[in-house]
Design a protein around this motif. Structure first.
Motif, short mmCIF file in Angstrom:
data_model
loop_
_atom_site.label_atom_id
_atom_site.label_comp_id
_atom_site.label_asym_id
_atom_site.label_seq_id
_atom_site.Cartn_x
_atom_site.Cartn_y
_atom_site.Cartn_z
N ILE A 282 0.88 -1.18 0.00
CA ILE A 282 0.00 0.00 0.00
C ILE A 282 0.91 1.22 0.00
N SER A 283 0.89 1.98 -1.11
CA SER A 283 1.80 3.11 -1.28
C SER A 283 1.15 4.43 -0.86
N LYS A 284 1.96 5.46 -0.82
CA LYS A 284 1.52 6.84 -0.55
C LYS A 284 0.85 6.98 0.82
N ILE A 285 1.36 6.26 1.83
CA ILE A 285 0.74 6.34 3.16
C ILE A 285 1.01 7.69 3.82
N ASP A 286 1.92 8.48 3.23
CA ASP A 286 2.17 9.83 3.75
C ASP A 286 0.99 10.77 3.46
N LEU A 287 0.08 10.34 2.58
CA LEU A 287 -1.05 11.20 2.20
C LEU A 287 -2.31 10.92 3.02
N VAL A 288 -2.23 9.96 3.95
CA VAL A 288 -3.42 9.65 4.77
C VAL A 288 -3.06 9.76 6.25
N SER A 289 -4.08 9.99 7.06
CA SER A 289 -3.87 10.12 8.51
C SER A 289 -3.71 8.73 9.14
N ASP A 290 -3.30 8.71 10.40
CA ASP A 290 -3.15 7.44 11.11
C ASP A 290 -4.48 6.72 11.24
N GLU A 291 -5.58 7.50 11.43
CA GLU A 291 -6.90 6.89 11.56
C GLU A 291 -7.31 6.23 10.23
#
Length: 335
Positions: A282-291
Motif C-alpha cells: 500500500i503506497s503513498k501512506i504519507d497522504l493519509v492520517s493514522d486513523e
C-alpha cells in the motif's frame, strides 16, 4: 505515443545459406591419364543464429533490419577438396527473447543466458562429390549431389523482461517513484496517468551486498487483457517475473476492489500468472492520517504479505525489501 528506444517486438525475414554443390571431377595427372573420380563435397550454407547478450536490453538494433540472409556454401573441387562453408549470421538479442514463426506462431528458440547460442534456421547441407558414388559397377560416375536449399521464414522476436520482481498496478500508483527510490533507475515520473510508456529495470541493493532486479511495468487498466490502454502491449513482461508486487495507493477508494481488478486482468491474459508469488504494498501512506491508515489495514487482501510504504518519506521501504528478499529465497518445499 512518444517515440522510444525500447523496442520489444520485431518481425524479420531470415534466410539461411544454401549448401554448395558437390564436384564432378576425375583425377588427371601426367602419369595417371584415367584416374578415378575425386570430386569434393560442397560446403554447408551459413546458419542464422540467435545469441544472448546480457549487455542488450532492447531489440532496437534489429528494428530496421528487415531481411537477414546468410552466405551460401561453396562448391566442391577436384582432388577431393571440399567447398568452404557459408558464413553464419549471428543475431545478438537481450536475455528473455523468444523467437516465433510468424505464420504458425510456433516457438523456435528462447534465449535466457548470456552467450547462449541457438540455430534459428540451419544452412543447407553441401552436396556430395562424385567420389562418393563410385562402386564396382560404376567406376566413373558423372554425378554429384546438388547442395541443399537454405530455409526461409518470417520470424517474430519478442522480448520478455527477466526480473525478480514485477511491479503491478494502475497508472499513477507510484511504481516509477518506488523504483527510483529503491534503485539507481531513473524512470520518467509525473503526477498523471501513463507517465511510464516503456518498462524500466532497476537493481535494488539489499543487505550484505546482495541485490535483486525489479521491473516497473506500464500501468494496467481494467480491460487491459482485451487490449485497452497500454496493458496488452506490456503484460507479457510480467510473465518472466518471479514475484508480482501489487502496488495500490492508500488514497484509493476501494483497495480490495483495485487488487481484484488487477488480479482479474492478469488471469484473463494468462491463467498461469496465478501460480506466481504475490505481494501487496500500500503506497503513498504519507497522504493519509493514522486513523485512515488503520481503516485501510482492514481492507487489505488476506493471506498475502502486505507492506505499507511511502516512497516520498521512505517509510516502510526496508521492511518491504526484507519481505521481497524472504519471498525470493523461500525453499520450494516450504512454499
Amino acid at each position: 505515443m512518444v517515440s522510444s528506444n525500447f523496442i520489444d517486438y520485431v518481425k524479420i525475414n531470415c534466410r539461411s545459406g544454401a549448401g554448395g554443390a558437390g564436384s564432378v571431377h576425375f583425377r588427371r595427372e601426367k602419369h595417371v591419364p584415367k584416374g578415378g573420380p575425386d570430386g569434393g563435397d560442397g560446403g554447408r550454407g551459413g546458419h542464422i543464429i540467435l545469441k544472448g547478450n546480457a549487455q542488450l536490453w532492447t531489440l532496437l538494433h534489429l528494428k530496421y533490419r528487415k531481411h537477414v540472409k546468410a552466405e551460401g556454401g561453396n562448391a566442391g573441387e577436384g582432388g577431393r577438396r571440399s567447398g568452404g562453408q557459408g558464413e553464419d549470421v549471428i543475431l545478438e538479442v537481450p536475455l528473455g527473447t523468444i523467437a516465433r514463426h510468424a505464420e504458425t506462431n510456433e516457438k523456435m528458440a528462447e534465449i535466457t543466458e548470456d552467450g547462449q547460442e541457438i540455430i534459428l534456421l540451419p544452412g543447407g547441407r553441401g552436396g556430395l562429390g562424385n567420389d562418393h558414388f563410385k562402386n564396382s559397377t560404376q567406376q566413373a560416375p558423372y554425378y554429384a549431389q546438388p547442395g541443399e536449399e537454405g530455409q526461409e521464414a518470417w520470424v517474430i522476436l519478442e522480448l520478455k523482461l527477466l526480473a525478480d520482481v514485477g511491479l503491478v498496478g494502475f497508472p499513477n500508483a507510484g511504481k516509477s517513484t518506488l523504483l527510483s527510490v529503491l534503485s539507481a533507475a531513473r524512470p520518467e515520473i509525473a503526477d498523471y496517468p501513463f507517465t511510464t510508456l516503456v518498462p524500466n529495470l532497476g537493481v535494488v541493493a539489499y543487505r550484505d551486498y546482495k541485490s535483486f532486479v525489479m521491473a516497473d511495468i506500464p500501468g494496467i487498466i481494467e480491460g487491459a487483457s482485451q487490449g485497452k490502454g497500454l496493458g496488452l502491449r506490456f503484460l507479457r513482461h510480467i510473465e518472466r517475473n518471479s514475484i508480482l508486487l501489487f502496488l495500490i495507493p492508500a488514497t484509493s477508494e476501494n483497495i480490495r476492489g483495485e487488487y481484484e481488478t488487477l488480479l482479474n486482468e492478469l488471469r484473463e491474459y494468462n491463467p498461469e500468472l496465478m501460480d506466481k508469488k504475490r505481494l501487496v504494498a500500500i503506497s503513498k501512506i504519507d497522504l493519509v492520517s493514522d486513523e485512515e491508515l488503520a481503516s485501510i489495514k482492514k481492507q487489505v487482501p488476506e493471506q498475502l504479505p502486505v507492506s505499507f510504504i511511502s516512497s516520498v518519506s521512505q517509510r516502510g521501504l526496508e521492511q518491504l525489501k526484507d519481505t521481497i528478499w524472504q519471498s525470493l529465497n523461500v525453499p520450494a518445499e516450504q512454499e
